[in-house]
Design a protein around this motif. Structure first.
Motif, mmCIF file in Angstrom:
data_model
loop_
_atom_site.group_PDB
_atom_site.id
_atom_site.type_symbol
_atom_site.label_atom_id
_atom_site.label_comp_id
_atom_site.label_asym_id
_atom_site.label_seq_id
_atom_site.Cartn_x
_atom_site.Cartn_y
_atom_site.Cartn_z
ATOM 1 N N VAL A 96 10.688 -106.447 3.545
ATOM 2 C CA VAL A 96 10.859 -105.031 3.220
ATOM 3 C C VAL A 96 10.873 -105.211 1.597
ATOM 4 C CG1 VAL A 96 12.610 -103.118 2.760
ATOM 5 C CG2 VAL A 96 12.572 -104.445 5.236
ATOM 6 N N VAL A 97 10.096 -104.163 1.146
ATOM 7 C CA VAL A 97 9.729 -103.602 -0.322
ATOM 8 C C VAL A 97 10.169 -102.426 -0.269
ATOM 9 C CG1 VAL A 97 8.087 -103.784 -2.181
ATOM 10 C CG2 VAL A 97 8.198 -105.664 -0.552
ATOM 11 N N GLY A 98 10.999 -101.951 -1.265
ATOM 12 C CA GLY A 98 11.086 -100.701 -1.635
ATOM 13 C C GLY A 98 11.534 -99.799 -0.451
ATOM 14 N N GLY A 99 12.213 -100.507 0.574
ATOM 15 C CA GLY A 99 12.826 -99.538 1.861
ATOM 16 C C GLY A 99 11.804 -99.569 2.721
ATOM 17 N N ARG A 100 10.275 -100.240 2.719
ATOM 18 C CA ARG A 100 9.243 -99.897 3.486
ATOM 19 C C ARG A 100 8.986 -101.488 4.141
ATOM 20 N NH1 ARG A 100 6.720 -95.181 2.868
ATOM 21 N NH2 ARG A 100 6.212 -95.708 5.298
ATOM 22 N N GLY A 101 8.642 -101.584 5.451
ATOM 23 C CA GLY A 101 8.257 -102.637 6.225
ATOM 24 C C GLY A 101 6.988 -102.859 5.633
ATOM 25 N N THR A 102 6.964 -104.230 5.176
ATOM 26 C CA THR A 102 5.642 -104.610 4.438
ATOM 27 C C THR A 102 5.092 -105.863 4.978
ATOM 28 O OG1 THR A 102 6.631 -103.684 2.440
ATOM 29 C CG2 THR A 102 4.771 -105.572 2.269
ATOM 30 N N HIS A 103 3.745 -106.053 5.229
ATOM 31 C CA HIS A 103 3.162 -107.001 5.916
ATOM 32 C C HIS A 103 2.119 -107.855 4.767
ATOM 33 C CE1 HIS A 103 3.934 -104.227 9.139
ATOM 34 N NE2 HIS A 103 3.997 -105.000 9.817
ATOM 35 N N ILE A 104 2.295 -109.016 4.699
ATOM 36 C CA ILE A 104 1.510 -109.813 3.761
ATOM 37 C C ILE A 104 0.985 -111.057 4.357
ATOM 38 C CG2 ILE A 104 2.604 -108.938 1.938
ATOM 39 C CD1 ILE A 104 3.572 -111.940 1.340
ATOM 40 N N CYS A 105 -0.046 -111.668 3.859
ATOM 41 C CA CYS A 105 -0.276 -113.329 3.871
ATOM 42 C C CYS A 105 0.149 -114.093 2.859
ATOM 43 C CB CYS A 105 -1.705 -113.588 4.144
ATOM 44 S SG CYS A 105 -2.264 -115.244 4.153
ATOM 45 N N SER A 106 1.016 -114.665 2.971
ATOM 46 C CA SER A 106 1.770 -115.523 2.036
ATOM 47 C C SER A 106 0.926 -116.500 1.126
ATOM 48 C CB SER A 106 3.093 -116.435 2.487
ATOM 49 O OG SER A 106 2.759 -117.260 3.544
ATOM 50 N N ARG A 107 -0.252 -116.812 1.952
ATOM 51 C CA ARG A 107 -1.093 -117.701 1.328
ATOM 52 C C ARG A 107 -1.930 -117.034 0.305
ATOM 53 N NH1 ARG A 107 -4.850 -122.570 3.967
ATOM 54 N NH2 ARG A 107 -5.614 -123.225 1.775
ATOM 55 N N CYS A 108 -2.724 -115.804 0.996
ATOM 56 C CA CYS A 108 -3.704 -115.157 0.195
ATOM 57 C C CYS A 108 -3.281 -114.270 -0.785
ATOM 58 C CB CYS A 108 -4.568 -114.270 1.294
ATOM 59 S SG CYS A 108 -5.293 -115.227 2.467
ATOM 60 N N GLN A 109 -1.693 -113.864 -0.750
ATOM 61 C CA GLN A 109 -1.045 -112.988 -1.613
ATOM 62 C C GLN A 109 0.146 -113.565 -2.162
ATOM 63 O OE1 GLN A 109 -1.351 -110.043 1.783
ATOM 64 N NE2 GLN A 109 -1.033 -108.643 -0.025
ATOM 65 N N ARG A 110 -0.191 -114.699 -2.817
ATOM 66 C CA ARG A 110 0.984 -115.442 -3.566
ATOM 67 C C ARG A 110 1.695 -114.532 -4.473
ATOM 68 N NH1 ARG A 110 0.666 -120.858 -2.025
ATOM 69 N NH2 ARG A 110 -1.285 -121.489 -1.401
ATOM 70 N N LEU A 111 3.056 -114.646 -4.661
ATOM 71 C CA LEU A 111 3.784 -114.257 -5.951
ATOM 72 C C LEU A 111 3.890 -115.430 -6.986
ATOM 73 C CD1 LEU A 111 5.466 -111.985 -6.602
ATOM 74 C CD2 LEU A 111 7.660 -112.981 -5.721
ATOM 75 N N PRO A 112 3.313 -115.100 -7.977
ATOM 76 C CA PRO A 112 3.384 -116.200 -9.233
ATOM 77 C C PRO A 112 4.756 -116.635 -9.577
ATOM 78 C CG PRO A 112 1.690 -114.316 -9.755
ATOM 79 C CD PRO A 112 2.726 -113.931 -8.469
ATOM 80 N N ARG A 113 4.811 -117.779 -9.780
ATOM 81 C CA ARG A 113 6.199 -118.313 -10.258
ATOM 82 C C ARG A 113 6.320 -117.818 -11.881
ATOM 83 N NH1 ARG A 113 6.068 -124.556 -8.472
ATOM 84 N NH2 ARG A 113 5.891 -124.189 -6.157
ATOM 85 N N VAL A 114 7.490 -117.631 -12.062
ATOM 86 C CA VAL A 114 8.020 -117.057 -13.405
ATOM 87 C C VAL A 114 8.202 -118.350 -14.033
ATOM 88 C CG1 VAL A 114 9.628 -115.867 -14.852
ATOM 89 C CG2 VAL A 114 8.911 -114.922 -12.418
ATOM 90 N N LYS A 115 7.473 -118.430 -15.167
ATOM 91 C CA LYS A 115 7.511 -119.662 -16.075
ATOM 92 C C LYS A 115 9.017 -119.600 -16.921
ATOM 93 C CE LYS A 115 2.740 -120.172 -17.180
ATOM 94 N NZ LYS A 115 1.619 -120.161 -18.387
ATOM 95 N N LYS A 116 9.678 -120.825 -16.923
ATOM 96 C CA LYS A 116 10.874 -120.882 -17.354
ATOM 97 C C LYS A 116 10.711 -120.989 -19.043
ATOM 98 C CE LYS A 116 12.936 -123.262 -13.637
ATOM 99 N NZ LYS A 116 14.017 -124.543 -13.280
ATOM 100 N N SER A 117 11.330 -120.518 -19.858
ATOM 101 C CA SER A 117 11.419 -120.403 -21.375
ATOM 102 C C SER A 117 11.985 -121.695 -21.803
ATOM 103 C CB SER A 117 12.166 -119.203 -21.766
ATOM 104 O OG SER A 117 13.462 -119.232 -21.684
#
Length: 285
Positions: free
Chosen positions: A260-281
């Motif tokens: 769920v994203v923003g209250g809506r069912g959401t479909h993705i490919c976790s490999r093709c649509q990677r969420l970039p890692r947040v760099k630590k300060s």
């Protein structure tokens, strides 16, 4: 809910079927469908004698232009229009009937009863609710890469809810946002201000291409959608992620994820649509 491709398909079909026809009378069986004017009998009286000049679209709304009035119609969840001969039986859940002088009828059927109809003087519909705050048409010449980034690129909101917001870009719903984000290789939880110029370019192209292909296929018949001739859309057979939970991604074979994203069912490919890692300060461990 029908999205831009489905509404555009209905528009094209109705344009062929009802343009040039003159309304002799209107039967309103469910008054709450009529939002403006407030009195259904005034709505019916105003339309008597009107000739349909064209059927247009603004976002997910139909604009039926007549020689003296404009009717704005939203199909909501399951509303549908069909053209019939007057002698044909009226189906259950038919709430509004436009009787034409040639013996045919335009019938509005809505099982869920969420659809709406508004009547305006020509031009007035664009500066009044429900059309007044709608954003850019994604299949128009106004939908340039610059126009899209000017509206969205500095916002800190997640990209999927932004694309679903009709005040920015109209016509996009859950199906086509999921499909466009997958085509662009973007995770739906990325914030708009995190996207790089090349990613905005991919997204702009993906939105346009996805909608064009969907319109060409007549839209997606996921539940009960049919066009004005009772025909199903066929784009559901081309969907890459939407409705394909646990099925392999057509690009890499990774099972499609749903969350769920923003209250809506959401479909993705976790490999093709990677969420970039947040760099630590520096200094964080």
């Amino acid at each position: 809910m029908p999205e831009l491709p489905e509404v555009e398909t209905v528009r094209r079909t109705l344009n062929e079927l009802v343009t040039g026809k003159t309304i002799s009378s209107v039967t309103v069986k469910l008054p709450r469908i009529i939002q403006r004017p407030a009195e259904p009998e005034v709505f019916a009286q105003a339309l008597a004698g009107q000739t349909i000049e064209s059927v247009e679209r603004r976002g997910k709304f139909l604009r039926i232009r007549m020689n003296g009035l404009v009717m704005v119609s939203h199909l909501r969840m399951e509303g549908r229009y069909g053209v019939y001969q007057a002698h044909e039986p009226v189906e259950l859940h038919t709430h509004v009937i436009f009787h034409f002088t040639d013996g045919t009828e335009l019938r509005y059927k809505d099982v869920r009863q969420f659809g709406t109809m508004h009547l305006f003087q020509p031009g007035e519909e664009l500066v009044q609710k429900p059309l007044m705050k709608l954003g850019i048409e994604p299949l128009s010449s106004e939908f340039t890469l610059k126009a899209m980034t000017d509206k969205l690129s500095r916002r800190t909101t997640k990209i999927k809810p932004l694309l679903l917001n009709q005040e920015y870009i109209v016509g996009l719903g859950n199906i086509y946002v999921d499909e466009a984000l997958h085509s662009a290789g973007l995770h739906p939880e990325r914030t708009a201000d995190s996207l790089k110029p090349a990613e905005w370019k991919r997204l702009h192209e993906a939105i346009h291409e996805t909608l064009e292909r969907a319109v060409e296929a007549g839209g997606s018949s996921i539940k009960s959608y049919v066009n004005g001739q009772g025909e199903m859309g066929m784009f559901q057979h081309q969907l890459l992620v939407y409705g394909r939970k646990n099925e392999p991604c057509t690009r890499c074979g990774t099972p499609i994820d749903k969350f769920v994203v923003g209250g809506r069912g959401t479909h993705i490919c976790s490999r093709c649509q990677r969420l970039p890692r947040v760099k630590k300060s520096s200094g964080e461990v």
